[in-house]
Design a protein around this motif. Sequence first.
Motif, short mmCIF file in Angstrom:
data_model
loop_
_atom_site.label_atom_id
_atom_site.label_comp_id
_atom_site.label_asym_id
_atom_site.label_seq_id
_atom_site.Cartn_x
_atom_site.Cartn_y
_atom_site.Cartn_z
N GLY A 157 -8.77 -7.85 4.40
CA GLY A 157 -8.89 -6.97 5.54
C GLY A 157 -7.57 -6.56 6.15
N PRO A 158 -7.54 -6.34 7.47
CA PRO A 158 -6.33 -5.81 8.14
C PRO A 158 -5.04 -6.55 7.84
N PRO A 159 -5.03 -7.89 7.62
CA PRO A 159 -3.75 -8.53 7.30
C PRO A 159 -3.10 -7.97 6.02
N THR A 211 -0.66 -2.96 2.05
CA THR A 211 -0.92 -2.63 0.63
C THR A 211 -1.65 -1.29 0.48
N VAL A 212 -1.80 -0.52 1.56
CA VAL A 212 -2.59 0.71 1.45
C VAL A 212 -2.03 1.66 0.39
N ASN A 213 -0.73 1.77 0.28
CA ASN A 213 -0.17 2.70 -0.72
C ASN A 213 -0.50 2.25 -2.14
N ASP A 214 -0.51 0.93 -2.36
CA ASP A 214 -0.88 0.42 -3.68
C ASP A 214 -2.34 0.73 -3.97
N LEU A 215 -3.19 0.60 -2.98
CA LEU A 215 -4.62 0.91 -3.17
C LEU A 215 -4.85 2.40 -3.35
N ILE A 216 -4.04 3.21 -2.68
CA ILE A 216 -4.16 4.66 -2.87
C ILE A 216 -3.83 5.02 -4.32
N VAL A 217 -2.79 4.40 -4.86
CA VAL A 217 -2.44 4.62 -6.27
C VAL A 217 -3.61 4.19 -7.16
N LEU A 235 -13.40 1.01 -1.58
CA LEU A 235 -14.04 0.12 -0.60
C LEU A 235 -13.00 -0.65 0.22
N ALA A 236 -11.94 -1.11 -0.47
CA ALA A 236 -10.91 -1.91 0.21
C ALA A 236 -10.22 -1.10 1.31
N LEU A 237 -9.95 0.16 1.04
CA LEU A 237 -9.24 0.98 2.04
C LEU A 237 -10.04 1.10 3.34
N GLY A 238 -11.34 1.02 3.25
CA GLY A 238 -12.15 1.09 4.46
C GLY A 238 -12.12 -0.18 5.27
N LYS A 239 -11.63 -1.26 4.68
CA LYS A 239 -11.63 -2.56 5.36
C LYS A 239 -10.27 -2.97 5.89
N LEU A 240 -9.24 -2.19 5.57
CA LEU A 240 -7.90 -2.55 6.01
C LEU A 240 -7.56 -1.99 7.39
N GLY A 241 -8.38 -1.06 7.87
CA GLY A 241 -8.21 -0.57 9.23
C GLY A 241 -7.17 0.51 9.41
N ASP A 242 -6.59 1.00 8.33
CA ASP A 242 -5.55 2.03 8.43
C ASP A 242 -6.21 3.41 8.28
N SER A 243 -6.23 4.19 9.37
CA SER A 243 -6.85 5.52 9.31
C SER A 243 -5.79 6.62 9.38
#
Length: 574
Positions: free
Chosen positions: A78-80, A84-90, A105-113
Amino acid sequence: MKRNTLLRQLMVPTLSLGVSLATLLGAHTGVAQDATAVATGSDQTKSLDEKIAAIVVKLKSDDPQQRWNAARQLGRIGPPAAATVNDLIVALDDENAGVRHNAALALGKLGDSSANVLTALIKTVGDEELDNRLAAVQSLNALKTDPATLVPMAAELMADEDQLLASRAVETLVARGEKAVPFLVEALKNERAAYWACLAIDQIGAPAAPAVDGLQKLIRDTKDEGLKVQAIIALAAIGPAAAKAEGVVVDQMKADQSPEVQTALAYAAGILGFQSAGNALQKEVDSDDKMLSMVSIWALAKINPDDAARAEAATDVLIAGMADDDPAIRLTAAECLHAMNLQSGQAASKLVKLLNEKDPVVAHNVVDAIASLGQPVAERVGDALESEQMRDLAVSVLERLGADAAPAVPKLVQVLANTTGEFRARLQTAIGSVGPAAADAVPELTNSLTSESAAVRITAILALGNIGPAAKSSAAALQNDVASSDGKLESIAAAWALVKVAADDSESVAAAVPVLVAGLSAENPLVQYEAASALGELGKSAGSAATALKALASDPTASVGVRQAAASALENIQ
């Protein structure tokens, strides 16, 4: 999904709408656990940052299983793990669908909008896999982003990418149904997104009622004729909840419009029963534009349901339209005739007359036009099987409908029980085209296996095979047909059907394999292909066929498709 062929500006690719509960509900199990515990595994000494770094390394592994598992782990943290959002975007562009799914799915749980996350998720709404598209929508919802923020981004992507991405996005919104409506209402305010929103509303239908006000404004204000047409069709698709748009529709009919826009307005007036549109419709009855004239005549009959003369005139015009050289006119005529009453006696006799014309193209066009209406028309077409006059047309349409003919199965079974000869064989072909949903026909199809007619027996065999495991009760009769058939083709067909209905039954497999092996040397390449495919489905149980399959796979005289089927089967059984 609702169909509407009239003036459609884009045919959205029809994809499977089977969606797993895990995708729709979200993989929430374990989310409440301590984030460190999720990431640690057996090693409790590393810091959370070190463990996240180790997971990111796995996200870039050559092993797709490690990659999708890493994406899933980051989502569970999650948010911690927000860094890693850029890695998940790739990872959203990974060649493996499972990796893309878990990354979305992971991007929705990291809290970065942030904009880059939202843009990447919106682009994933165009993924080739529906589960992945829905995962992206789920994450966009989880990030609680205001539709007003999302719409401009989506519009930009839809304008810049090819139409395939946009059409996939539309289908995803349709799959979300009523949940997508707030987004669509907002999208109607954006000129670049409005067209795609109208397509989705057209497919969602009545649940999109909150969009009526936006559609009215769009119809009044837009200068884009294609967009106006699609907005009018979307309004009609909503149904009774769009009644308050009568004033807008009628005012537009009185304005100077292109034939395409006037036709869409006439269609909406007819579907929605706008009585005040009568004068405007009457003016278009004699239009030089064939489509506009036809739809106007039909709409006048629709808004005057007690006027028998108008109904007859509309029926004549629509049936003539069914034979037109223009496929758009044929499909629209079929849709309008269905909306009036396809089973009316007048329509029936005139359709049969068309069907019996010497020109086979006309007959084909009539069948194709009715079948274009899809599942909604199936039950009513099935009822026509009881009419001696209509039954040939009805069975032709049901054959063309295939799986969409499922609502007609009860009537097909009822008529089949009282039918013999050639027409029984045609009914069985229609039943077979339905597939597993025709399971209720199995007892009557099994009875056909003892018919004196080879055509009746073979069509019953093929239908049972297409129904599959739900027809397992026919296995004994099929085994008997394999053993006693005088015709080699019939034996091979029965063996093929046995594999389809009872692949888990050793006795059935033992009876089928030798006959299927013989089928590999048949003169007909289709028989060879089906025999090879059936052996491949049996896996190791068909091990004795290996030599024959190997020979066929390397036979230069066999077709490419047959050789590939044999090679694939050989891989499966070894």
